[in-house]
Design a protein around this motif. Structure first.
Motif, PDB file in Angstrom:
ATOM      1  N   LEU A 149       0.824  -1.204   0.000  1.00  0.00           N
ATOM      2  CA  LEU A 149       0.000   0.000   0.000  1.00  0.00           C
ATOM      3  C   LEU A 149       0.864   1.263   0.000  1.00  0.00           C
ATOM      4  O   LEU A 149       0.476   2.288  -0.574  1.00  0.00           O
ATOM      5  CB  LEU A 149      -0.935   0.005   1.208  1.00  0.00           C
ATOM      6  N   LEU A 150       2.023   1.196   0.627  1.00  0.00           N
ATOM      7  CA  LEU A 150       2.947   2.329   0.572  1.00  0.00           C
ATOM      8  C   LEU A 150       3.479   2.503  -0.846  1.00  0.00           C
ATOM      9  O   LEU A 150       3.575   3.634  -1.357  1.00  0.00           O
ATOM     10  CB  LEU A 150       4.095   2.124   1.557  1.00  0.00           C
ATOM     11  N   ALA A 151       3.816   1.406  -1.501  1.00  0.00           N
ATOM     12  CA  ALA A 151       4.264   1.491  -2.899  1.00  0.00           C
ATOM     13  C   ALA A 151       3.161   2.069  -3.784  1.00  0.00           C
ATOM     14  O   ALA A 151       3.437   2.857  -4.707  1.00  0.00           O
ATOM     15  CB  ALA A 151       4.684   0.114  -3.393  1.00  0.00           C
ATOM     16  N   GLU A 152       1.916   1.717  -3.504  1.00  0.00           N
ATOM     17  CA  GLU A 152       0.797   2.270  -4.266  1.00  0.00           C
ATOM     18  C   GLU A 152       0.703   3.786  -4.078  1.00  0.00           C
ATOM     19  O   GLU A 152       0.483   4.535  -5.046  1.00  0.00           O
ATOM     20  CB  GLU A 152      -0.508   1.606  -3.825  1.00  0.00           C
ATOM     21  N   ALA A 153       0.847   4.246  -2.845  1.00  0.00           N
ATOM     22  CA  ALA A 153       0.783   5.686  -2.576  1.00  0.00           C
ATOM     23  C   ALA A 153       1.938   6.419  -3.253  1.00  0.00           C
ATOM     24  O   ALA A 153       1.751   7.502  -3.836  1.00  0.00           O
ATOM     25  CB  ALA A 153       0.792   5.938  -1.076  1.00  0.00           C
ATOM     26  N   HIS A 262      -2.991  10.693   0.748  1.00  0.00           N
ATOM     27  CA  HIS A 262      -3.240   9.743  -0.339  1.00  0.00           C
ATOM     28  C   HIS A 262      -4.128   8.607   0.181  1.00  0.00           C
ATOM     29  O   HIS A 262      -3.908   8.086   1.279  1.00  0.00           O
ATOM     30  CB  HIS A 262      -1.927   9.184  -0.887  1.00  0.00           C
ATOM     31  N   PRO A 263      -5.155   8.193  -0.573  1.00  0.00           N
ATOM     32  CA  PRO A 263      -6.070   7.159  -0.079  1.00  0.00           C
ATOM     33  C   PRO A 263      -5.389   5.860   0.338  1.00  0.00           C
ATOM     34  O   PRO A 263      -5.788   5.235   1.331  1.00  0.00           O
ATOM     35  CB  PRO A 263      -7.012   6.930  -1.267  1.00  0.00           C
ATOM     36  N   ALA A 264      -4.360   5.442  -0.396  1.00  0.00           N
ATOM     37  CA  ALA A 264      -3.680   4.201  -0.037  1.00  0.00           C
ATOM     38  C   ALA A 264      -2.957   4.330   1.304  1.00  0.00           C
ATOM     39  O   ALA A 264      -2.863   3.359   2.069  1.00  0.00           O
ATOM     40  CB  ALA A 264      -2.692   3.803  -1.130  1.00  0.00           C
ATOM     41  N   LEU A 265      -2.453   5.531   1.605  1.00  0.00           N
ATOM     42  CA  LEU A 265      -1.778   5.716   2.887  1.00  0.00           C
ATOM     43  C   LEU A 265      -2.788   5.662   4.032  1.00  0.00           C
ATOM     44  O   LEU A 265      -2.500   5.108   5.098  1.00  0.00           O
ATOM     45  CB  LEU A 265      -1.021   7.042   2.905  1.00  0.00           C
ATOM     46  N   ALA A 266      -3.966   6.224   3.840  1.00  0.00           N
ATOM     47  CA  ALA A 266      -5.002   6.141   4.869  1.00  0.00           C
ATOM     48  C   ALA A 266      -5.414   4.693   5.115  1.00  0.00           C
ATOM     49  O   ALA A 266      -5.608   4.274   6.269  1.00  0.00           O
ATOM     50  CB  ALA A 266      -6.209   6.979   4.451  1.00  0.00           C
ATOM     51  N   LEU A 268      -3.511   2.165   4.699  1.00  0.00           N
ATOM     52  CA  LEU A 268      -2.381   1.531   5.370  1.00  0.00           C
ATOM     53  C   LEU A 268      -2.363   1.852   6.861  1.00  0.00           C
ATOM     54  O   LEU A 268      -2.045   0.991   7.690  1.00  0.00           O
ATOM     55  CB  LEU A 268      -1.075   1.968   4.708  1.00  0.00           C
ATOM     56  N   VAL A 269      -2.705   3.074   7.227  1.00  0.00           N
ATOM     57  CA  VAL A 269      -2.779   3.433   8.647  1.00  0.00           C
ATOM     58  C   VAL A 269      -3.768   2.516   9.364  1.00  0.00           C
ATOM     59  O   VAL A 269      -3.486   1.977  10.447  1.00  0.00           O
ATOM     60  CB  VAL A 269      -3.181   4.909   8.805  1.00  0.00           C
ATOM     61  N   ALA A 294     -10.881  -5.213   6.129  1.00  0.00           N
ATOM     62  CA  ALA A 294     -11.818  -4.253   5.565  1.00  0.00           C
ATOM     63  C   ALA A 294     -11.646  -2.895   6.234  1.00  0.00           C
ATOM     64  O   ALA A 294     -11.575  -2.806   7.450  1.00  0.00           O
ATOM     65  CB  ALA A 294     -13.246  -4.749   5.725  1.00  0.00           C
ATOM     66  N   VAL A 295     -11.605  -1.864   5.445  1.00  0.00           N
ATOM     67  CA  VAL A 295     -11.500  -0.507   5.975  1.00  0.00           C
ATOM     68  C   VAL A 295     -12.624   0.342   5.375  1.00  0.00           C
ATOM     69  O   VAL A 295     -12.642   1.516   5.518  1.00  0.00           O
ATOM     70  CB  VAL A 295     -10.125   0.106   5.648  1.00  0.00           C
TER      71      VAL A 295
END
Length: 295
Positions: A149-153, A262-266, A268-269, A294-295
């Motif tokens: 997910l970090l790579a995606e962001a 970035h949505p992917a970072l959220a 990931l949190v 699920a988020v």
């Protein structure tokens, strides 16, 4: 001959019309509803315990753009998980400080570092902060990197900066991080570079703004020497600050913005938060599998 008239007692009873399946189901539902209205529950109903508070731990910066960027990230986290208590604490330079945030909490909390490797802040400062707050039961999540997910962001911010969706063979990327003297932190950055390289299908070289080598300028020169004359720079930075600015200034061309909201970072949190709840003893994995919670 006239047929005999049957005696009334011997006549067949009239046949009731057949009830359709839908009508029968409706009648059964109506009867159940009438009966359930008279049912009374006895005894206490156990309430679900409140979810532990998610405490996002940011480093802090004198850059006035930093705090709004971190708050925007947490707003996105709250939107993904309505009802989850989310708080912010800084290690230094910005308020609220982590110590003040923890002092105001009771019950349980999960500290999610908005950091990208297992450096001194994660391995020493966060445990010390929890030890100074004995009335709070706290656990510490794994930092945000490495993870797909970090790579995606990172990829998303590169695209926003003008990085080509189909880059040529002479293109490469420098992945910049703040830097740490911890070998584990350097391994985390290098692993993130590997994940980004696999996503892009291009060479990605890790570099650091401080405390470790190579620098961004050195990494750019090394890639250029190998024939990559189109070098972009991505940064593992949550928000604008001194290191993010220094990294962008060293870029020969395109430089991606900090990750911020970035949505992917959220996602990931929240994934790091959920990992702690699924593994009560904490987690320290380097899994490269995509988040499935699920988020």
């Amino acid at each position: 001959m006239t047929a005999p008239i049957p005696h009334p007692a011997s006549r067949p009873a009239p046949v009731a019309p057949l009830v359709g399946t839908g009508e029968l189901a409706a009648e059964i539902a109506a009867q159940l509803s009438r009966r359930l209205r008279g049912v009374r529950l006895h005894g206490p109903v156990s309430a679900r315990p409140p979810a532990p508070t998610l405490v996002a731990v940011a480093h802090g910066s004198r850059d006035p753009r930093a705090l709004p960027a971190v708050r925007a990230l947490l707003d996105r986290v709250r939107a993904l998980r309505p009802g989850l208590p989310v708080r912010l604490g800084h290690l230094e330079l910005n308020r609220p400080l982590l110590s003040d945030t923890l002092a105001g909490l009771r019950g349980e909390a999960v500290l999610v570092p908005l950091l990208f490797g297992r450096g001194h802040h994660v391995t020493h400062d966060l445990p010390a902060a929890l030890a100074d707050t004995p009335r709070l039961t706290g656990r510490i999540a794994t930092p945000l990197g490495p993870h797909p997910l970090l790579a995606e962001a990172l990829h998303g911010r590169l695209l926003e900066a003008g990085f080509p969706r189909e880059p040529g063979p002479r293109t490469a990327v420098v992945l910049a991080a703040a830097g740490s003297r911890s070998p584990r932190s350097a391994r985390d950055t290098e692993r993130t570079a590997e994940l980004l390289s696999a996503r892009l299908g291009l060479p990605v070289r890790a570099a650091y703004a401080s405390a470790a080598a190579p620098t961004v300028a050195d990494a750019v020169r090394a890639l250029t020497a190998r024939g990559h004359d189109r070098v972009a720079v991505a940064g593992c930075f949550t928000a604008p600050g001194r290191f993010a600015t220094r990294t962008a200034e060293a870029a020969p061309g395109l430089a991606a913005a900090p990750l911020a909201d970035h949505p992917a970072l959220a996602r990931l949190v929240l994934h790091r938060y959920d990992q702690v709840l699924l593994a009560p003893t904490g987690c320290d994995d380097e899994s490269t599998g995509a988040a499935t919670v699920a988020v």
